[in-house]
Write an enzyme that holds these catalytic residues in place. Structure first.
Site, PDB file in Angstrom:
ATOM      1  N   LYS A 123       0.686  -1.123   0.040  1.00  0.00           N
ATOM      2  CA  LYS A 123       0.004   0.178  -0.014  1.00  0.00           C
ATOM      3  C   LYS A 123       0.820   1.379  -0.030  1.00  0.00           C
ATOM      4  O   LYS A 123       1.896   1.208   0.565  1.00  0.00           O
ATOM      5  CB  LYS A 123      -0.952  -0.079   1.146  1.00  0.00           C
ATOM      6  CG  LYS A 123      -2.096   0.873   1.299  1.00  0.00           C
ATOM      7  CD  LYS A 123      -3.211  -0.022   0.434  1.00  0.00           C
ATOM      8  CE  LYS A 123      -4.565   1.114   0.270  1.00  0.00           C
ATOM      9  NZ  LYS A 123      -5.639   0.149  -0.249  1.00  0.00           N
ATOM     10  N   ASP A 163      -6.734   4.376  -4.463  1.00  0.00           N
ATOM     11  CA  ASP A 163      -7.577   4.322  -3.431  1.00  0.00           C
ATOM     12  C   ASP A 163      -8.259   5.600  -3.147  1.00  0.00           C
ATOM     13  O   ASP A 163      -8.465   6.276  -3.934  1.00  0.00           O
ATOM     14  CB  ASP A 163      -6.621   3.798  -2.127  1.00  0.00           C
ATOM     15  CG  ASP A 163      -7.446   3.459  -0.849  1.00  0.00           C
ATOM     16  OD1 ASP A 163      -7.903   2.310  -0.892  1.00  0.00           O
ATOM     17  OD2 ASP A 163      -7.036   4.194   0.078  1.00  0.00           O
TER      18      ASP A 163
HETATM   19  P1  NAD Z   1     -12.993   7.781  -2.776  1.00  0.00           P
HETATM   20  O1  NAD Z   1     -12.084   8.655  -2.553  1.00  0.00           O
HETATM   21  O2  NAD Z   1     -13.317   7.665  -4.164  1.00  0.00           O
HETATM   22  O3  NAD Z   1     -14.322   8.140  -1.916  1.00  0.00           O
HETATM   23  C1  NAD Z   1     -14.117   8.218  -0.637  1.00  0.00           C
HETATM   24  C2  NAD Z   1     -15.416   8.832  -0.135  1.00  0.00           C
HETATM   25  O4  NAD Z   1     -15.659   8.735   1.342  1.00  0.00           O
HETATM   26  C3  NAD Z   1     -16.001  10.259  -0.431  1.00  0.00           C
HETATM   27  O5  NAD Z   1     -17.340  10.244  -0.930  1.00  0.00           O
HETATM   28  C4  NAD Z   1     -15.716  11.008   0.781  1.00  0.00           C
HETATM   29  O6  NAD Z   1     -16.530  12.175   0.806  1.00  0.00           O
HETATM   30  C5  NAD Z   1     -15.901  10.025   1.769  1.00  0.00           C
HETATM   31  N1  NAD Z   1     -15.390  10.189   3.203  1.00  0.00           N
HETATM   32  C6  NAD Z   1     -13.984  10.550   3.446  1.00  0.00           C
HETATM   33  N2  NAD Z   1     -13.913  10.810   4.635  1.00  0.00           N
HETATM   34  C7  NAD Z   1     -15.258  10.765   5.248  1.00  0.00           C
HETATM   35  C8  NAD Z   1     -15.846  10.698   6.462  1.00  0.00           C
HETATM   36  N3  NAD Z   1     -14.799  11.145   7.594  1.00  0.00           N
HETATM   37  N4  NAD Z   1     -17.205  10.581   6.638  1.00  0.00           N
HETATM   38  C9  NAD Z   1     -17.732  10.277   5.704  1.00  0.00           C
HETATM   39  N5  NAD Z   1     -17.413  10.138   4.540  1.00  0.00           N
HETATM   40  C10 NAD Z   1     -16.171  10.369   4.225  1.00  0.00           C
HETATM   41  O7  NAD Z   1     -12.433   6.417  -2.357  1.00  0.00           O
HETATM   42  P2  NAD Z   1     -12.797   4.881  -2.478  1.00  0.00           P
HETATM   43  O8  NAD Z   1     -11.653   4.253  -3.399  1.00  0.00           O
HETATM   44  O9  NAD Z   1     -14.271   4.867  -2.685  1.00  0.00           O
HETATM   45  O10 NAD Z   1     -12.335   4.250  -1.235  1.00  0.00           O
HETATM   46  C11 NAD Z   1     -13.496   4.247   0.033  1.00  0.00           C
HETATM   47  C12 NAD Z   1     -13.156   3.116   0.765  1.00  0.00           C
HETATM   48  O11 NAD Z   1     -13.060   1.662   0.037  1.00  0.00           O
HETATM   49  C13 NAD Z   1     -11.472   3.028   1.426  1.00  0.00           C
HETATM   50  O12 NAD Z   1     -11.600   2.427   2.766  1.00  0.00           O
HETATM   51  C14 NAD Z   1     -10.842   2.106   0.492  1.00  0.00           C
HETATM   52  O13 NAD Z   1      -9.496   1.831   0.966  1.00  0.00           O
HETATM   53  C15 NAD Z   1     -11.712   1.329   0.248  1.00  0.00           C
HETATM   54  N6  NAD Z   1     -11.447   0.354  -1.022  1.00  0.00           N
HETATM   55  C16 NAD Z   1     -11.640   0.817  -2.423  1.00  0.00           C
HETATM   56  C17 NAD Z   1     -11.335   0.311  -3.338  1.00  0.00           C
HETATM   57  C18 NAD Z   1     -11.245   0.797  -4.874  1.00  0.00           C
HETATM   58  O14 NAD Z   1     -11.214  -0.017  -5.752  1.00  0.00           O
HETATM   59  N7  NAD Z   1     -11.314   2.169  -4.965  1.00  0.00           N
HETATM   60  C19 NAD Z   1     -10.863  -1.163  -3.475  1.00  0.00           C
HETATM   61  C20 NAD Z   1     -11.136  -1.702  -2.048  1.00  0.00           C
HETATM   62  C21 NAD Z   1     -11.450  -0.945  -0.809  1.00  0.00           C
END
Ligand code: NAD
Length: 433
Positions: A123, A163
């Site tokens: 990561k 991410d």
């Molecule tokens: P992203 O940046 O696209 O979206 C993040 C979202 O979370 C945004 O809508 C933001 O407003 C919201 N957010 C951030 N802080 C917040 C808070 N304190 N309270 C409420 N909402 C909040 O990110 P993503 O890629 O969707 O990732 C989100 C989660 O999913 C992370 O934990 C990431 O590690 C996990 N994840 C993502 C992927 C991927 O393929 N993108 C894969 C596996 C896991």
């Protein structure tokens, strides 16, 4: 998951916790220790598997648009590469810490093993506030970060992906920086790229699609119909917004959505397409017509069939776990539930689909993307989705089997399965030199 007789409460978690330890890496180690104990791993092997293999901290001098130079800090952590090259996203966020990146790298090791794709876990992260940076500042910072971590990344070494607050554009800059430095194109150095430069069809929605498949399986076992089921989603980015759309396509009712600025609710259902369009215009779902405002705390404890945390770590804790009313918690985010909260949810009969299973659709299609890049031969989206479906349903069944065998809840079962696979790979390879 309802068929398991008398599941054991995961052991090794301290019974009394006046204040909960929210350090993500220590949480990752507690989760690992629990599986190691079940598997009776040898102490030396435990030491290997609970420690990251390599940690790189870099300084990233970045010229800002006003001409000033800001020196930002970034990390790349490779937790384990016994089963294949390191794999894991890159996060841009003001609260990134080395321990968070170490935890996320460890979770990647267990995730790739849970779905049985041939990668290890890694990561990266940069401590920055991307919402306050211009596109050109982000590009310069990303390219310099890529160049600093370049000695340890590559298609057969470690393959980054998006991410939180990174996306396909970020991956394009990293791929280009890598290609310009090594002097040849190397599509397999990152995944989650734009399709025009070797990205895979279906990658952008893969995390949410994979989540949907495992939720469907859990619903079958809990005898919940997804059609008409109420769904609350915290986080409205790649994982959360796509989940809202895909669950709504299955006729589930999205009754609440939240992002950094707050949350909105409508018990009769929110149209995710309208929410996505509103967020594109205003930067948040808060204020969208047809839904009333409430808080993320209320969202997490509202009555619903399926709660999807899709933002950051440590949102379901000792503090609110007794109040969670969902029947299924499907972890799109990494690390949203603390070990103490896990115990409480388990005792209360709430099924938690753990992150290392539930959000593994993203890394699964990243694996497909990498394989397509290495072959130089690309698949149609139908092929990607049907292979993803196969992998996710198989992983769910493997975890379910592990639950039956060890009489544990899903997270412990997934960890036992994953840690066992990585331990086997480590043992059969032997210790170098
Ligand atoms: P992203 O940046 O696209 O979206 C993040 C979202 O979370 C945004 O809508 C933001 O407003 C919201 N957010 C951030 N802080 C917040 C808070 N304190 N309270 C409420 N909402 C909040 O990110 P993503 O890629 O969707 O990732 C989100 C989660 O999913 C992370 O934990 C990431 O590690 C996990 N994840 C993502 C992927 C991927 O393929 N993108 C894969 C596996 C896991």
């Amino acid at each position: 998951m309802a068929t398991v007789a008398k599941p054991a409460v995961p052991p090794l978690i301290p019974r009394i916790a006046p204040r909960e330890d929210l350090n993500p890496f220590r949480i990752a180690q507690i989760q690992f220790d629990m599986a190691a104990e079940f598997l009776k791993l040898d102490p030396g092997l435990r030491q290997i598997l609970r420690t990251p293999k390599r940690v790189l901290e870099v300084s990233i001098p970045t010229k800002m648009d006003n001409g000033q130079v800001k020196v930002l800090t970034g990390f790349r952590v490779q937790h384990n590469i016994s089963r294949g090259p390191g794999k894991g996203g890159i996060r841009f966020h003001p609260n990134v810490t080395l321990d968070e990146v170490k935890a996320l790298a460890a979770w990647m090791t267990w995730k790739t093993a849970t779905v049985n794709v041939p990668f290890g876990g890694a990561k990266g992260g940069v401590i920055c506030d991307p919402k306050r940076m211009s596109k050109s500042e982000l590009e310069r910072m990303t390219r310099r970060y890529a160049s600093e971590i370049l000695p340890i990344i590559g298609p057969s070494m470690d393959i980054p992906a998006p991410d939180v607050y990174t996306d396909a554009q970020t991956m394009a800059w990293i791929m280009d920086t890598y290609a310009m430095t090594v002097g040849h194109s190397a599509h397999g150095v990152v995944t989650g790229k734009p399709v025009s430069i070797g990205g895979s069809a279906g990658r952008s929605e893969a995390t949410a699609r994979g989540l949907l498949y495992v939720v469907e399986e859990a619903c079958k076992l809990k005898k919940i119909s997804l059609r008409g089921a109420s769904v609350a989603i915290q986080g409205f980015g790649n994982a959360g917004a796509t989940a809202a759309r895909l669950f709504a396509e299955k006729k589930a009712k999205i009754i609440a959505l939240g992002d950094t600025r707050g949350a909105v609710t409508n018990p009769r259902g929110i149209d995710p397409i309208k929410a996505i369009r509103y967020k594109e215009r205003s930067g948040t779902v808060v204020g969208m017509p047809g839904a009333s405002r409430f808080s993320n705390d209320e969202l997490l404890t509202m009555k619903c069939d399926i709660l999807i945390p899709a933002a950051l770590e440590n949102v379901i804790t000792l503090h609110n776990a007794e109040a969670v009313k969902a029947r299924i918690v499907a972890e799109a985010a990494n690390g949203p539930t603390t070990p103490h909260a896990d115990e409480i949810l388990a005792r209360r009969g709430i099924t938690v689909l753990p992150d290392i299973l539930a959000n593994a659709g993203g890394v699964t299609v990243s694996y497909f993307e990498w394989a397509q890049d290495l072959q130089g031969f690309f698949w149609q989206v139908q092929e990607v989705n049907s292979k993803l479906e196969f992998v996710m349903r198989r992983a769910f069944n493997d975890v379910h089997e592990s639950m039956r065998k060890f009489h544990v809840y899903p997270r412990a079962a997934a960890y036992i399965l994953a840690v066992g696979r990585v331990a086997d790979a480590t043992l059969v390879r032997g210790l170098f030199p």
